[in-house]
Every structure is written in C-alpha cells, then in structure tokens.
Design a protein around this motif. Structure first.
Motif, PDB file in Angstrom:
ATOM      1  N   GLU A 183       4.687   5.657   3.673  1.00  0.00           N
ATOM      2  CA  GLU A 183       4.176   6.767   4.482  1.00  0.00           C
ATOM      3  C   GLU A 183       3.242   7.687   3.682  1.00  0.00           C
ATOM      4  O   GLU A 183       3.521   7.968   2.522  1.00  0.00           O
ATOM      5  CB  GLU A 183       5.400   7.586   4.895  1.00  0.00           C
ATOM      6  CG  GLU A 183       5.372   8.174   6.249  1.00  0.00           C
ATOM      7  CD  GLU A 183       6.701   8.890   6.513  1.00  0.00           C
ATOM      8  OE1 GLU A 183       7.396   8.471   7.434  1.00  0.00           O
ATOM      9  OE2 GLU A 183       7.048   9.841   5.786  1.00  0.00           O
ATOM     10  N   PRO A 184       2.194   8.205   4.308  1.00  0.00           N
ATOM     11  CA  PRO A 184       1.330   9.159   3.596  1.00  0.00           C
ATOM     12  C   PRO A 184       1.975  10.542   3.525  1.00  0.00           C
ATOM     13  O   PRO A 184       2.891  10.841   4.283  1.00  0.00           O
ATOM     14  CB  PRO A 184       0.069   9.209   4.466  1.00  0.00           C
ATOM     15  CG  PRO A 184       0.506   8.792   5.824  1.00  0.00           C
ATOM     16  CD  PRO A 184       1.697   7.877   5.655  1.00  0.00           C
ATOM     17  N   GLY A 185       1.495  11.360   2.605  1.00  0.00           N
ATOM     18  CA  GLY A 185       1.953  12.744   2.561  1.00  0.00           C
ATOM     19  C   GLY A 185       1.235  13.549   3.628  1.00  0.00           C
ATOM     20  O   GLY A 185       0.131  13.195   4.038  1.00  0.00           O
ATOM     21  N   GLN A 186       1.871  14.624   4.069  1.00  0.00           N
ATOM     22  CA  GLN A 186       1.203  15.471   5.070  1.00  0.00           C
ATOM     23  C   GLN A 186       0.205  16.397   4.390  1.00  0.00           C
ATOM     24  O   GLN A 186       0.372  16.748   3.225  1.00  0.00           O
ATOM     25  CB  GLN A 186       2.246  16.341   5.780  1.00  0.00           C
ATOM     26  CG  GLN A 186       2.937  15.625   6.912  1.00  0.00           C
ATOM     27  CD  GLN A 186       3.951  16.534   7.583  1.00  0.00           C
ATOM     28  OE1 GLN A 186       4.157  17.678   7.168  1.00  0.00           O
ATOM     29  NE2 GLN A 186       4.591  16.013   8.606  1.00  0.00           N
ATOM     30  N   ASN A 187      -0.778  16.830   5.165  1.00  0.00           N
ATOM     31  CA  ASN A 187      -1.748  17.770   4.617  1.00  0.00           C
ATOM     32  C   ASN A 187      -1.110  19.137   4.399  1.00  0.00           C
ATOM     33  O   ASN A 187      -0.151  19.499   5.079  1.00  0.00           O
ATOM     34  CB  ASN A 187      -2.936  17.922   5.576  1.00  0.00           C
ATOM     35  CG  ASN A 187      -3.734  16.640   5.677  1.00  0.00           C
ATOM     36  OD1 ASN A 187      -3.636  15.777   4.797  1.00  0.00           O
ATOM     37  ND2 ASN A 187      -4.517  16.509   6.722  1.00  0.00           N
ATOM     38  N   GLY A 188      -1.664  19.859   3.436  1.00  0.00           N
ATOM     39  CA  GLY A 188      -1.200  21.222   3.221  1.00  0.00           C
ATOM     40  C   GLY A 188      -1.568  22.081   4.430  1.00  0.00           C
ATOM     41  O   GLY A 188      -2.551  21.802   5.116  1.00  0.00           O
ATOM     42  N   MET A 189      -0.749  23.093   4.674  1.00  0.00           N
ATOM     43  CA  MET A 189      -0.980  23.878   5.894  1.00  0.00           C
ATOM     44  C   MET A 189      -1.230  25.340   5.582  1.00  0.00           C
ATOM     45  O   MET A 189      -1.205  25.773   4.439  1.00  0.00           O
ATOM     46  CB  MET A 189       0.232  23.726   6.814  1.00  0.00           C
ATOM     47  CG  MET A 189       0.324  22.333   7.404  1.00  0.00           C
ATOM     48  SD  MET A 189       1.940  21.998   8.069  1.00  0.00           S
ATOM     49  CE  MET A 189       2.902  21.775   6.597  1.00  0.00           C
ATOM     50  N   ASP A 190      -1.422  26.058   6.654  1.00  0.00           N
ATOM     51  CA  ASP A 190      -1.668  27.492   6.602  1.00  0.00           C
ATOM     52  C   ASP A 190      -0.435  28.207   6.028  1.00  0.00           C
ATOM     53  O   ASP A 190       0.631  27.632   5.982  1.00  0.00           O
ATOM     54  CB  ASP A 190      -1.909  27.948   8.051  1.00  0.00           C
ATOM     55  CG  ASP A 190      -2.651  29.267   8.074  1.00  0.00           C
ATOM     56  OD1 ASP A 190      -2.855  29.847   6.990  1.00  0.00           O
ATOM     57  OD2 ASP A 190      -3.035  29.696   9.171  1.00  0.00           O
ATOM     58  N   LYS A 240       0.852  -1.193   0.000  1.00  0.00           N
ATOM     59  CA  LYS A 240       0.000   0.000   0.000  1.00  0.00           C
ATOM     60  C   LYS A 240       0.882   1.235   0.000  1.00  0.00           C
ATOM     61  O   LYS A 240       1.700   1.440   0.897  1.00  0.00           O
ATOM     62  CB  LYS A 240      -0.888  -0.020   1.258  1.00  0.00           C
ATOM     63  CG  LYS A 240      -1.487   1.309   1.654  1.00  0.00           C
ATOM     64  CD  LYS A 240      -2.945   1.412   1.242  1.00  0.00           C
ATOM     65  CE  LYS A 240      -3.593   2.730   1.668  1.00  0.00           C
ATOM     66  NZ  LYS A 240      -3.135   3.896   0.891  1.00  0.00           N
ATOM     67  N   ALA A 241       0.719   2.041  -1.044  1.00  0.00           N
ATOM     68  CA  ALA A 241       1.478   3.285  -1.115  1.00  0.00           C
ATOM     69  C   ALA A 241       0.798   4.320  -0.224  1.00  0.00           C
ATOM     70  O   ALA A 241      -0.373   4.174   0.123  1.00  0.00           O
ATOM     71  CB  ALA A 241       1.531   3.772  -2.555  1.00  0.00           C
ATOM     72  N   GLY A 242       1.541   5.364   0.138  1.00  0.00           N
ATOM     73  CA  GLY A 242       0.994   6.413   0.998  1.00  0.00           C
ATOM     74  C   GLY A 242      -0.042   7.258   0.270  1.00  0.00           C
ATOM     75  O   GLY A 242       0.087   7.533  -0.924  1.00  0.00           O
ATOM     76  N   GLY A 281       5.513  11.829   1.761  1.00  0.00           N
ATOM     77  CA  GLY A 281       5.761  10.624   2.549  1.00  0.00           C
ATOM     78  C   GLY A 281       7.021   9.932   2.052  1.00  0.00           C
ATOM     79  O   GLY A 281       7.388  10.065   0.886  1.00  0.00           O
ATOM     80  N   LYS A 282       7.688   9.192   2.940  1.00  0.00           N
ATOM     81  CA  LYS A 282       8.901   8.470   2.534  1.00  0.00           C
ATOM     82  C   LYS A 282       8.525   7.231   1.722  1.00  0.00           C
ATOM     83  O   LYS A 282       7.551   6.559   2.029  1.00  0.00           O
ATOM     84  CB  LYS A 282       9.671   8.006   3.768  1.00  0.00           C
ATOM     85  CG  LYS A 282      10.465   9.096   4.442  1.00  0.00           C
ATOM     86  CD  LYS A 282      11.592   8.466   5.280  1.00  0.00           C
ATOM     87  CE  LYS A 282      12.215   9.491   6.202  1.00  0.00           C
ATOM     88  NZ  LYS A 282      11.533   9.564   7.511  1.00  0.00           N
ATOM     89  N   ASN A 283       9.326   6.936   0.708  1.00  0.00           N
ATOM     90  CA  ASN A 283       9.116   5.699  -0.048  1.00  0.00           C
ATOM     91  C   ASN A 283       9.491   4.507   0.819  1.00  0.00           C
ATOM     92  O   ASN A 283      10.373   4.605   1.664  1.00  0.00           O
ATOM     93  CB  ASN A 283      10.007   5.667  -1.297  1.00  0.00           C
ATOM     94  CG  ASN A 283       9.600   6.722  -2.314  1.00  0.00           C
ATOM     95  OD1 ASN A 283       8.449   7.129  -2.351  1.00  0.00           O
ATOM     96  ND2 ASN A 283      10.552   7.150  -3.127  1.00  0.00           N
ATOM     97  N   ALA A 284       8.830   3.390   0.576  1.00  0.00           N
ATOM     98  CA  ALA A 284       9.217   2.152   1.270  1.00  0.00           C
ATOM     99  C   ALA A 284       9.955   1.285   0.257  1.00  0.00           C
ATOM    100  O   ALA A 284       9.413   0.945  -0.792  1.00  0.00           O
ATOM    101  CB  ALA A 284       7.975   1.429   1.788  1.00  0.00           C
ATOM    102  N   TYR A 285      11.209   0.977   0.547  1.00  0.00           N
ATOM    103  CA  TYR A 285      12.015   0.153  -0.360  1.00  0.00           C
ATOM    104  C   TYR A 285      12.089  -1.276   0.173  1.00  0.00           C
ATOM    105  O   TYR A 285      12.286  -1.480   1.364  1.00  0.00           O
ATOM    106  CB  TYR A 285      13.431   0.716  -0.482  1.00  0.00           C
ATOM    107  CG  TYR A 285      13.478   2.047  -1.201  1.00  0.00           C
ATOM    108  CD1 TYR A 285      13.554   2.100  -2.594  1.00  0.00           C
ATOM    109  CD2 TYR A 285      13.417   3.242  -0.496  1.00  0.00           C
ATOM    110  CE1 TYR A 285      13.589   3.316  -3.256  1.00  0.00           C
ATOM    111  CE2 TYR A 285      13.440   4.464  -1.153  1.00  0.00           C
ATOM    112  CZ  TYR A 285      13.527   4.492  -2.530  1.00  0.00           C
ATOM    113  OH  TYR A 285      13.545   5.686  -3.195  1.00  0.00           O
ATOM    114  N   ALA A 286      11.922  -2.230  -0.710  1.00  0.00           N
ATOM    115  CA  ALA A 286      12.056  -3.630  -0.290  1.00  0.00           C
ATOM    116  C   ALA A 286      13.015  -4.312  -1.249  1.00  0.00           C
ATOM    117  O   ALA A 286      12.883  -4.189  -2.469  1.00  0.00           O
ATOM    118  CB  ALA A 286      10.701  -4.324  -0.312  1.00  0.00           C
TER     119      ALA A 286
END
Ligand SMILES: Nc1nc2c(ncn2[C@@H]2O[C@H](COP(=O)(O)OP(=O)(O)OP(=O)(O)O)[C@@H](O)[C@H]2O)c(=O)[nH]1
Ligand SMILES: [Mg+2]
Length: 425
Positions: free
Chosen positions: A67-74, A11-13, A82-87
């Motif tokens: 990891e998910p991306g963070q929401n946009g802020m003020d 599952k990607a972020g 979000g950080k990529n997950a490498y396997a």
C-alpha cells in the motif's frame, strides 16, 4: 508439477507527498505553513514459513504490491503509512533480483523476514521548510517511489521424506505412482543418478515432498557407488522411508539388505538412526514376497512393515497416511543442519556513484544516477520554490562542480532525466 523456481514482480508502496497548506486564521493572511509530512509506503516482506514446501502459490500470485503512504494533510497532519505486504515462502528459498542477477537474501529460518522491496519515504510537508528567512514556504517534497523489482525465487527443496534402499528395489517406481515426478525406471542398478523430488498429495488435504534418491550399496558411506554425495540429502529429510525388495530379485537377502543399509546410514552419521524410519516391503506382487516377509518379521522382530507393490499400486494409501502422520509428529524437530553450508547474510545491492555526467553529440550534458533520480523524483516541478530547492540539492551533491570540471559554459543545456535547463554561471 513440482515448482521450484518462479518469477514474480514486487512493488513497494510509494511514499505520500508532503502537504503544502497554510493555516487559515481569521484576519491573518497565510497564517503559517501547516502541511504535514506524507506517510511511508508499505514494504514487501517475505517471511519464512515452515509449513510450506513449494513455491506453487506464486504461480497464482505473480505480483505483490504494498500500500502507498497517504499524502500529508492540512493542520500539520501526517499521512498514514501504507501497510506492509507479507508473503510466506518456504524455508530454503533464495531470492534473486532477476534484472541484476544478484542474490537479495536466503530464507533459512521460520519467521525470518527479508524486505524485498522497501516502501518509499514520505515527502516533507511545507511546515518543515519554514525558517526565519522564509516563514511561509510553499515547497513540499513529493514522496519517494516504492522500490519495484522483478524477482526470481528459487527453492532448494529440503524434502520431507527420503526414499532409501539398494538399487532396483523400486524407489523411483514408488515416487512415480504417488507424485507427478517422472524419473527413469529400469531393471539395471543405478538408474537414478540425481535425486528426484515429487509433491505427494495424501488425499486428505495434507501433502509433503518426497525425494527419490540414488541407490545405496555396502560401503556407500565411505564413497562406494553413488551413495556418499546423496547421503547428505538424506541428512536433510525428516523421515526415512526404507524400501526393501521383498521378492529378493537377483538373489537379494531382504534381512541382510535391511541391516546393511542401516549400517551405511550409521557410518555416515549416527544421528540418522534416530530419524523416524518407515519400513516398506516392495514387490509384494511377486511370488516369493509373502514368505520372505514372514521370515523378515521373524528374524528382525519388526512387526510394523508396509507391504506394497509400487508396480501394481497396491496398499499405497495406508503408507501415505503413515508418512504424513509421522511428518506431523516430527514437524517440531529440525532436520540436521548441514554444517558445511554457511548461512550468508546478503546486503542490498551496493550503491553506485552518486551521479554520472555524460555529454552527447549535440553537446547536451546528461546528469544520471540513482541518487540524482531519488532527488529528482521528490521534486514537484510546478513551482519556482521547488525548482530552486532542486538546484540547490544538485549543487550540494557536487553536480555543478563536476559540470564545470567537464567544461560547461554559461547557456549550455543540461538534462536531468526529463527536466532540461540552461546552465547559468
Ligand atoms: N514386480 C514388481 N516390480 C517392480 C516393483 N517396483 C519396481 N519394480 C521394478 O524394479 C525395477 C527397478 O525399479 P526402479 O524403480 O527403477 O528402482 P530404483 O530403486 O529406483 O533403482 P535405482 O534407481 O537403480 O536405485 C524396474 O524394472 C521396476 O519395474 C514392484 O512393486 N513389483
Ligand atoms: Mg531409481
């Protein structure tokens, strides 16, 4: 157990949502939209790793989530990606989408990367939607969800070492005592019809994959016996372990056997003779074996021979160390590429039509499709402005036109996933 096929979930972020904020300036009500964009979600990426020989690790990690991306802020601040997950996966791994049974990619090189689940794009913040007509928009997009997939990983194992030799010299017996492989063992020739693979743990933390191959006979390189098709497998191993029946059962002549097998390897591909070869004298538990070994050394001039008995399991440890050491030295060399096997680059699943519309028995129109889903998932249905944007996007995609073509009338119900509305003409 030798693992060459596993099922896992990736599952990607999700992309972060775009922010909906307004600058707070003194004396200015709603000082201008200032919601930043959401960050991109991390992707799940597989990387080819030469040191790996099995998919065993995935037995314990059946789920890989980025990891998910963070929401946009003020204040126009963008959300962090979000950080990529490498396997890491072994060379020779084929990645298959388990739900659609389509191949996503083949890992053929060290360091090769394949994105198996792409992170979702971040949503745009309301600052992006400001225009002269609407200088203070509230609309902000939701982030795109990260791709989720069930994957089937299959490893076409390229063994590190191949056992070669005449039939009945004890190849299968050897692999059965140094690995968990359970091949058929019998005193008749050509007992082994397919290569058997086993993971050999040396005992000092090192391990390698051994292939027990069908026996070779004189003329194998020109198609006699079972040899020919399996000589190809030898071509893909780094080290050849040549097994000789030193007891000379069935009136064999160990010296003659040795040169005949070398000849077959050479006829098939002269490069095979350049491959590191470890010579094993098997069946040393039988009476004539010791004398034969001395004769063998004299006649061939070869001194480094590993004298074992696969049957009584004697002197095996020294042989395993030797194989592991030799493999370490040859890690730098690639197995000979199999020219007949092309490297195919697979693309991601082809896109379907943008949408489909069907009418159910109650006369409700259902709009479906991947593209519509993408648009749908990005809409926050909590405010009027966003809903209007959704309607406009559907119109731009041609959904309205298609509904009309299908005979939709004012007031008919239209369903887009779980959002239902009346068609207004
Ligand atoms: N005494 C003795 N017999 C052995 C030894 N290793 C194997 N054998 C016997 O030799 C016969 C053949 O063994 P396999 O391991 O099936 O030989 P293989 O090389 O795999 O033969 P194919 O699959 O036909 O090519 C069997 O009866 C084994 O029990 C050994 O070290 N000592
Ligand atoms: Mg066998």
């Amino acid at each position: 157990m030798f693992v060459d096929s596993v099922k896992i979930f990736v599952k990607a972020g999700d992309g972060g949502d775009g922010g909906s904020y307004f600058l707070h300036e003194k004396y200015v009500d709603r000082g201008g939209p200032s919601g930043g964009n959401g960050g991109r979600g991390g992707s799940v990426i597989f990387v080819g790793e030469e040191g790996l020989t099995t998919l065993l690790d995935f037995r314990f990690t059946r789920k890989i989530v980025a990891e998910p991306g963070q929401n946009g802020m003020d204040k126009n601040m963008f959300g962090k990606s979000g950080k990529n997950a490498y396997a890491k996966v072994p060379i020779g791994t084929t990645i298959i989408d388990a739900d659609t049974n389509t191949i996503i990619g083949d890992i053929t090189k060290h360091g090769q990367e394949v994105v198996v689940a792409a992170g979702g794009r971040g949503g745009k913040g309301n600052a992006c939607f400001a225009s002269s007509r609407n200088p203070a928009p509230e609309i902000a997009e939701k982030g795109v969800p990260g791709v989720e997939r069930n994957l089937q990983l299959e490893l076409k194992v390229l063994a590190d070492v191949g056992l070669v030799g005449f039939p009945s010299v004890g190849k299968s017996t050897l692999i059965s005592v140094v690995s968990a492989a359970k091949p058929k063992i019998a005193s008749y020739h050509f007992t082994t019809l397919h290569p058997n693979l086993g993971v050999v743990a040396v005992g000092d933390g090192r391990s390698f994959v051994m292939a027990d191959l069908p026996g070779l006979i004189e003329g194998a390189s020109s198609g006699l016996g079972l040899g020919f098709q399996f000589l190809k497998h030898i071509e893909r191993t780094r080290v050849i372990v040549h097994i000789i029946d030193m007891s000379a059962t069935d009136g064999r002549d160990p010296v003659d056997d040795y040169y005949k097998i070398r000849k077959e390897l050479e006829n098939y591909n002269p490069d095979l003779l350049k491959r590191p070869e470890i010579i094993v004298a098997n069946k040393m538990d039988l009476p004539e074996a010791s004398d034969n070994l001395e004769l063998f050394k004299e006649e061939t001039g070869i001194q480094e021979i590993y004298a074992i008995s696969a049957y009584t399991k004697s002197n095996l440890q020294q042989l395993l160390y030797k194989i592991a050491d030799t493999l370490e030295e040859t890690r730098k060399f690639k197995p000979i590429e199999d020219a007949s096997e092309e490297v195919v680059e697979y693309n991601f699943i082809p896109k379907g039509p943008e949408f489909t519309i069907r009418r159910d028995e109650e006369g409700i129109y259902h709009v479906e499709g991947e593209e519509v889903k993408k648009v749908f998932d990005r809409i926050n249905f909590n405010n009027e402005a966003n809903i209007r944007m959704f309607a406009k996007k559907l119109r731009d995609m041609g959904v309205d036109a298609e509904l009309r073509r299908l005979g939709v009338k004012h007031g008919d119900l239209v369903c887009v996933f779980d959002y239902e509305f009346e068609f207004i003409d």
